[in-house]
Scaffold this active site. Structure first.
Site, PDB file in Angstrom:
ATOM      1  N   GLU A  94       0.832  -1.197   0.000  1.00  0.00           N
ATOM      2  CA  GLU A  94       0.000   0.000   0.000  1.00  0.00           C
ATOM      3  C   GLU A  94       0.867   1.246   0.000  1.00  0.00           C
ATOM      4  OE1 GLU A  94      -4.206   0.438   1.701  1.00  0.00           O
ATOM      5  OE2 GLU A  94      -2.943   1.262   3.299  1.00  0.00           O
ATOM      6  N   HIS A  99       6.174 -26.717   3.209  1.00  0.00           N
ATOM      7  CA  HIS A  99       5.295 -27.764   2.687  1.00  0.00           C
ATOM      8  C   HIS A  99       4.225 -27.188   1.762  1.00  0.00           C
ATOM      9  CE1 HIS A  99       7.046 -30.644   5.531  1.00  0.00           C
ATOM     10  NE2 HIS A  99       7.028 -29.649   6.400  1.00  0.00           N
ATOM     11  N   LYS A 113     -13.605   2.012  -3.842  1.00  0.00           N
ATOM     12  CA  LYS A 113     -14.634   2.403  -2.874  1.00  0.00           C
ATOM     13  C   LYS A 113     -15.771   3.149  -3.566  1.00  0.00           C
ATOM     14  CE  LYS A 113     -11.529   2.931   1.125  1.00  0.00           C
ATOM     15  NZ  LYS A 113     -10.984   3.902   2.103  1.00  0.00           N
TER      16      LYS A 113
END
Length: 561
Positions: free
Chosen positions: A367, A398, A522
């Site tokens: 960000e 793994h 937004k």
């Protein structure tokens, strides 16, 4: 006075030429030629040890990178940051998260305001709240002590407190009234619904953490929490003397830069904590946003977290560039991204307490530095922030280490671990077992970075290997050792990465303190929500979005005629 673009300056061009030859060198050659690489490329500060010897560079490379930092005026930028100058140029304000961890006897006046005094007034208010919780004196509307606190926040109001409370769970004080802290961030309500099904409304309090107090994710959860409390504490067989104002006062705390909006929502002024516009959300855990941390570990340990971060701030400000941990870590990243064309970066903690550290850094780095225009608004002509991700190292072995060892893409890795753990366990047998497990964990940490570095050369020659068993190696990595994982060293570790981000942004000539890129989503979400509610038409929607909306409409139950 205008300056040439970053990638046209002399130090940058010299590094490009250097990389053309250096980029072909394998790490095993570099280690064979330089037996003292560890001491040459390792530095210590604030309880941390940073080993950069497994980076694909030489002493000459580092000298040239330090020239690049000087050319970008990194020392002057550090001074401007810590002095409270307006380094956030697009929003025309300072970025003063470092002020949140200044000691009480320090002084920092910015634009006529004594920041230290206001910061410590908020810390003192936090401490009073924490002491009331830990004494069992913060009681709900029916008179029962609060036992569960749910933090409602997203992004920086969630990731930082979540990461730290998990990392420092060992430091929970054992002589206080226990308060369990939970985190709900998802706007779909799935996390919150789980808590509401299990928690007792009489003993549950919600912390609403939102800098603007307009974040739809947080306010959506907050409205659900408010209605849940009212339905259970005010409905049915409601208790004598319990009214809506009492529920709101005793079951909600607000943390925001907007006291007016908190008051309008119904949070009592006495239960509001201040948050300042000059602190970015992803840099905010050091202040009132850290209330959940203090509720878990106590205020003394929270202040220890601040002290560790401040120790790194001082090191960042005072240490020469060649010995400066944030600068060196940043330069390693610059070398990999811009000169070796390594665009992926994995964070690999080898300590289960750091489970959420990679997620925290994903926001902090991507960000902050996920930008494609300079401070002057011009398109950059070079790569900036790499794609960053990670997981606990023992589990990741793994999962995605296959790609690290034999994939087609180079990846820079950060290995993180404490040097010592479990030596304070009281029972000798249990202590021996746990310390053995810690040694096993460190063995895996060191072995994996060695395998990524050397490839096949890390093992004795056992004859020709088929292609599917070949390891090319030459994957660069840094290793960070904490003396121990304590509030102080965790504070220093987080501050190290904050300052690394700032140094890289300075060299790339981008602003790490804004995040305009998230605003478009937004805005469009609000428009799309109105359409989904059938409060607006589909005109102007692209064909894909139109089809998706119509698919949702088709699945919704029809209202009765």
């Amino acid at each position: 006075m205008s300056h040439p673009p970053v990638d046209q300056r002399g130090a940058w061009r010299a590094l490009k030429d250097h990389a053309a030859s250096m980029g072909q060198r394998h790490l095993r050659e570099l280690f064979a030629e330089h037996q003292g690489r560890y001491s040459t490329f390792t530095r210590h500060a604030a309880g941390l040890t940073l080993d950069l010897s497994k980076q694909r560079w030489s002493e000459q490379t580092l000298d040239m990178l330090l020239d690049l930092a000087r050319d970008a005026k990194v020392p002057e930028a550090v001074h401007r940051l810590l002095a409270g100058e307006r380094v956030n140029r697009s929003e025309d304000r300072p970025a003063l998260h470092t002020a949140l961890r200044l000691p009480a006897d320090a002084r920092l006046e910015v634009e006529g305001q004594d920041l230290v005094a206001s910061v410590h007034a908020t810390l003192d208010r936090m401490e009073d709240m924490v002491e009331r919780f830990h004494a069992g004196q913060w009681r709900g509307a029916t008179g029962k002590p609060i036992r569960d606190v749910v933090n409602l926040g997203v992004g920086g109001s969630d990731l930082g407190p979540l990461m730290v409370t998990h990392a420092l769970a060992d430091y929970r004080p054992d002589d206080v009234h226990r308060v369990d802290v939970h985190f709900a961030s998802t706007m779909d309500g799935s996390q919150l619904a789980d808590y509401l099904a299990r928690l007792n409304p009489e003993t549950t309090l919600f912390v609403l953490s939102s800098k603007s107090f307009t974040t739809i994710d947080t306010l959506s959860n907050a409205r659900t929490a408010r209605d849940w409390l009212k339905a259970r504490l005010l409905g049915g067989a409601r208790q004598e003397g319990v009214d809506e104002s009492l529920v709101m006062r005793q079951h909600f705390i607000g943390v925001s830069a907007s006291p007016e909006k908190m008051a309008e929502w119904g949070i009592a002024p006495a239960h509001q904590l201040e948050f300042w516009e000059w602190v970015g959300g992803r840099y905010s855990l050091w202040g009132a946003i850290g209330l959940p941390i203090a509720l878990v570990v106590g205020m003394a340990n929270f202040r220890g977290l601040l002290a560790g971060a401040h120790a790194m701030d001082r090191h960042f400000h005072e240490a020469p560039l060649a010995d400066n941990l944030p600068v060196l870590l940043a330069l390693a990243g610059i070398w990999n991204v811009n000169f070796l064309d390594i665009r992926a970066h994995s964070i690999l903690p080898y300590d289960g307490r750091l489970e959420y550290f990679a997620a925290y850094l994903e926001q902090l780095e991507m960000e902050s530095n996920g930008k494609s225009v300079t401070n002057d608004g011009e398109p950059v002509g070079y790569s900036t922030c790499p794609v960053l991700w990670g997981q606990l190292g023992p589990n990741a072995q793994h999962a995605f280490y296959q790609l690290l060892h034999q994939g087609t893409q180079a990846v820079e890795c950060d290995f993180i671990a404490p040097r010592v753990r479990y030596d304070d366990v009281a029972d000798p047998a249990t202590r021996d077992h746990l310390m053995g497990q810690h040694r096993l964990t460190l063995a895996n940490c060191f072995a994996q970075s060695r395998a990524l570095m050397l490839g096949d050369a890390a093992v004795a020659d056992d004859g020709p290997r088929p292609g599917h068993r070949r390891y090319r190696g030459n994957q660069p990595s840094s290793t960070l050792l904490l003396d121990r994982l304590t509030p102080q060293t965790l504070g220093a570790l987080v501050a190290l990465y904050e300052h690394k981000v700032f140094v890289q942004a300075t060299i790339w000539d981008i602003n790490p303190f804004d995040q305009w890129g998230v605003e478009l989503g937004k805005t469009l979400a609000g428009e799309t929500q109105r359409i989904l509610r059938r409060e607006a038409g589909l005109e102007g929607m692209d064909d894909s979005t139109r089809g998706l909306i119509e698919a949702v409409w088709a699945a919704e139950p029809q209202a009765d005629a």
